[in-house]
Design an enzyme around this catalytic site. Structure first.
Site, short mmCIF file in Angstrom:
data_model
loop_
_atom_site.label_atom_id
_atom_site.label_comp_id
_atom_site.label_asym_id
_atom_site.label_seq_id
_atom_site.Cartn_x
_atom_site.Cartn_y
_atom_site.Cartn_z
CB CYS A 1 26.15 15.90 2.22
SG CYS A 1 24.27 16.00 2.02
CG ASP B 1 -0.09 -13.46 13.22
OD1 ASP B 1 -1.34 -12.97 13.01
OD2 ASP B 1 0.59 -12.48 13.85
CB CYS C 1 19.41 14.10 1.94
SG CYS C 1 21.00 14.99 1.29
CB CYS D 1 24.24 12.90 0.12
SG CYS D 1 24.08 12.25 1.68
CE LYS E 1 -6.71 -15.64 16.86
NZ LYS E 1 -5.96 -15.05 15.99
CE1 TYR F 1 -9.23 -22.39 11.30
CE2 TYR F 1 -6.84 -21.94 11.00
CZ TYR F 1 -8.33 -21.70 10.70
OH TYR F 1 -8.39 -20.33 10.53
CE LYS G 1 -4.35 -12.56 19.16
NZ LYS G 1 -5.22 -11.54 18.59
CB CYS H 1 21.76 15.54 4.95
SG CYS H 1 22.65 14.00 4.55
CD GLU I 1 -8.04 -26.30 16.94
OE1 GLU I 1 -7.73 -25.27 16.35
OE2 GLU I 1 -8.91 -27.21 16.65
#
Length: 667
Positions: free
Chosen positions: A408, A115, A423, A429, A113, A223, A310, A405, A111
């Site tokens: 600016c 997630d 910033c 900005c 798996k 399942y 896996k 930044c 089957e």
């Protein structure tokens, strides 16, 4: 059965069949609109005739605004984890070990798996009785109310050949399409993105508000069947029976009679899984016969008759060309790796987030490095390492987080305890200014009919410098811009006019105060029923409000301490935006609970916990999360926490129920 009852039953049966056609068979026979019309008809009948209520009615799938803490439930059969393997050699070992232990012919069921987040459903007499999360494997959370909103899960079983009582296990999943939609929505709000569908599904299932769960369109694949009187000795055959009862059993399950069959299955799905609508992270192999499973038994942590293979995380090596730094509306600076384009998990990856300065430092990145990029269960590509063996003397500069930044030039700050740099030049900005305007116009805020590109055009043309400037726009100004016509200009004007009816809580959210999201804005609006009152609220007054901590309180006081922010708010008020809660809400306020500290515990039937908290605040009381000598009352529902009960008895705190509390408000 009278005419009304018969009509209700017929509608329920019809809607259940349409649910089954759509979510299990993927073959709808009516349109969504026709389905909605029938659903509304059933809802109206059930409201008019509550004596025919049924907890398995299709109307129960829409979710409720009532919330409750989750009750802990012990699993009848422990939910053990599977042993993981990452190589075909280990799969061979599992197969040969099973062969030796059984010493008789056997079948292996392969089957996918999935997630997601594990769930166990208990059915009694053909009806869903309880849904429980995996938890620690021994005990889990009762999430029945939330699971009922998932339309691929049957509330009543089909046919009549099922056991009186059984348990079925599966995975709650968030499809890729819905995951992408949610993340796009969160990105617009500058909220943290879900890293993968698994986290999103798990977080959704634990929502206290089942209406939110219903809106996220979770799915469920099953399942594993457990019980005393199962139809067959074969795991595969039991799942086929469950399919006939209305469960969504994946059609990719395969019987394998040899190692070669297993390896063919692994090889096929290692590629084809990328075309599935949901996330997978491996393959599960199980001995089919329940008798043989019982003979093989368990280790301390996992069954000997099953193993999980896996998939390797999707990884590629590519060159780091540069790192750019993006500034969001809150001033948060995010580093982004610009990569030599590389194929990964079915898409071309050109960029990957580096998250923050600590991640950059830990990777020891240099421009020109060959870097490993992964996109395993994660939808967002990430750099997980550097190929140091390929690093040469010609490598570029070490990547360092910027100190100022990038737009600016203001020196960045990093608040204590946070990973992000900001910033602080909020009003000067450009990306912050534009970002705040973009946030202001979003659907959940002011719902003004323009998008980021239009905001950019209006800003670049000098027509807007902040959110208030939107209300100064004129049709002739708009017609001077490219792509603007009379109709689109008038549509914007109408949208701006309509936005003046948006309630105060959403106006507050639209301001974009750091840490004040949609829920916090509503809570603040209920506690301080006007913008003027909120502006004057002290730090101490703010933290008295339930769920408002020091970080949020400081952000709110800092916002209103800024003269430019206060000027913006005043202009919005002048243009007619709602700066107070409705008269109905105001008239409902009183001082009946003035000076009283109340603790809420347990689950309730007449109102949700959040609603009770708001009632306490509206009537002058104070919410507290813990029982102490300062507690005046405990508002107790069902399943009150034993620790709180014990402490209340010890301190002599009076315990009241829902009726007692509501009577206090009507006296």
């Amino acid at each position: 059965m009278n005419e009304i009852e018969a009509k209700i039953k017929a509608l329920r049966d019809e809607l259940e069949q349409h649910n089954y056609n759509y979510y299990i068979l993927s073959s709808p026979v009516i349109s969504d609109q026709e389905f909605d019309v029938k659903m509304k008809a059933l809802q109206a009948l059930e409201k008019a005739y509550p004596e025919y209520a049924d907890p398995t009615s299709p109307t129960q799938r829409v979710g409720s605004d009532l919330s409750k803490e989750f009750e802990q439930v012990e699993h009848k059969y422990p939910m053990l984890s599977l042993g993981n393997t990452y190589s075909e050699e280990e799969v061979r070992d599992f197969y040969e070990r099973t062969e030796r232990l059984l010493n008789e012919p056997f079948e292996i069921i392969a089957e996918l798996k999935y997630d997601g987040t594990s769930i166990s459903l208990i059915y009694e007499n053909g009806r869903l009785a309880r849904a429980v999360t995996r938890g620690d494997g021994t005990r889990g959370d009762d999430v029945t109310a939330n699971v009922k909103t998932i339309r691929s899960i049957p509330l009543k079983l089909r046919g009549d050949n099922y056991p009186d009582e059984f348990e079925i296990r599966g995975e709650i999943l968030l499809p890729w399409s819905e995951f992408d939609r949610l993340n796009k929505e969160r990105e617009e709000q500058e909220e943290p993105l879900f890293a993968n569908p698994r986290n999103a599904a798990s977080g959704t299932l634990k929502q206290q508000n089942s209406r939110i769960v219903a809106s996220r369109k979770l799915d469920a694949y099953f399942y594993y069947l457990l019980g005393e009187m199962l139809p067959a000795d074969g795991h595969y055959e039991n799942l086929e029976a469950a399919r006939s009862w209305g469960f969504k059993i994946p059609d990719v399950i395969c019987k394998c009679n040899s190692l070669e069959d297993i390896f063919d299955y692994i090889s096929y799905w290692n590629v084809e899984r990328k075309n599935l609508p949901v996330a997978t992270d491996g393959i599960v192999l199980k001995v089919n016969s329940l008798r043989q499973q019982k003979n093989l038994g368990f280790t301390a942590k996992s069954p000997r008759w099953a193993i999980a293979y896996k998939f390797q995380a999707e990884r590629a090596v590519t060159r780091l060309n540069s790192v750019s730094f993006q500034v969001g509306r809150t001033g948060a600076v995010t580093p982004v790796a610009n990569l030599e384009p590389v194929q990964l998990a079915g898409t071309v990856v050109k960029r990957a987030s580096l998250h923050n300065a600590d991640i950059i430092e830990g990777l020891d990145l240099h421009i020109g490095d060959n870097v490993y990029v992964e996109k395993g269960g994660e939808i967002i590509p990430k750099i997980v390492g550097v190929d140091l063996d390929s690093r040469s003397l010609l490598i570029g500069d070490k990547v360092r987080f910027v100190r100022t930044c990038p737009v600016c030039g203001t020196k960045l700050v990093r608040p204590e305890g946070e990973a992000a740099h900001y910033c602080p030049n909020e009003t000067g900005c450009p990306p912050q200014i534009k970002g705040r305007i973009e946030h202001f116009v979003t659907r959940k805020a002011m719902n003004i009919n323009i998008g980021p590109e239009t905001v950019e055009d209006l800003y670049n043309a000098g027509l807007i410098k902040n959110s208030a400037d939107l209300y100064t726009l004129q049709i002739p100004d708009l017609l001077l811009l490219e792509r603007w016509a009379e109709k689109s200009a008038r549509n914007l004007m109408e949208s701006l006019l309509e936005s003046k009816q948006v309630p105060f809580g959403r106006v507050l959210y639209a301001l974009g105060i750091r840490y004040v999201g949609e829920t916090i804005a509503k809570r603040l609006a209920n506690a301080f029923h006007s913008m003027a009152e909120l502006e004057e609220a002290s730090f101490e007054k703010l933290i008295e409000v339930d769920v408002i901590g020091e970080r949020i309180a400081k952000s709110v006081t800092d916002y209103f301490a800024d003269e430019q922010n206060r000027e913006l708010v005043n202009r919005l008020k002048e243009y007619g935006l709602q700066m107070t809660v409705s008269e109905e809400m105001i008239s409902d306020r009183s001082d009946k609970l003035q000076g009283l500290t109340i603790v809420i515990s347990g689950t309730f039937s007449k109102h949700s916990r959040d609603e009770y908290k708001m009632m306490i605040e509206r009537h002058g009381g104070k919410n507290s999360g813990s029982v102490s000598g300062k507690t005046d009352y405990i508002l107790a529902g069902e399943n009150m926490g034993p620790a709180k009960l014990e402490k209340a008895e010890k301190l002599g705190v009076k315990i009241i129920n829902e009726d007692d509390f509501l009577n206090m408000l009507t006296q």
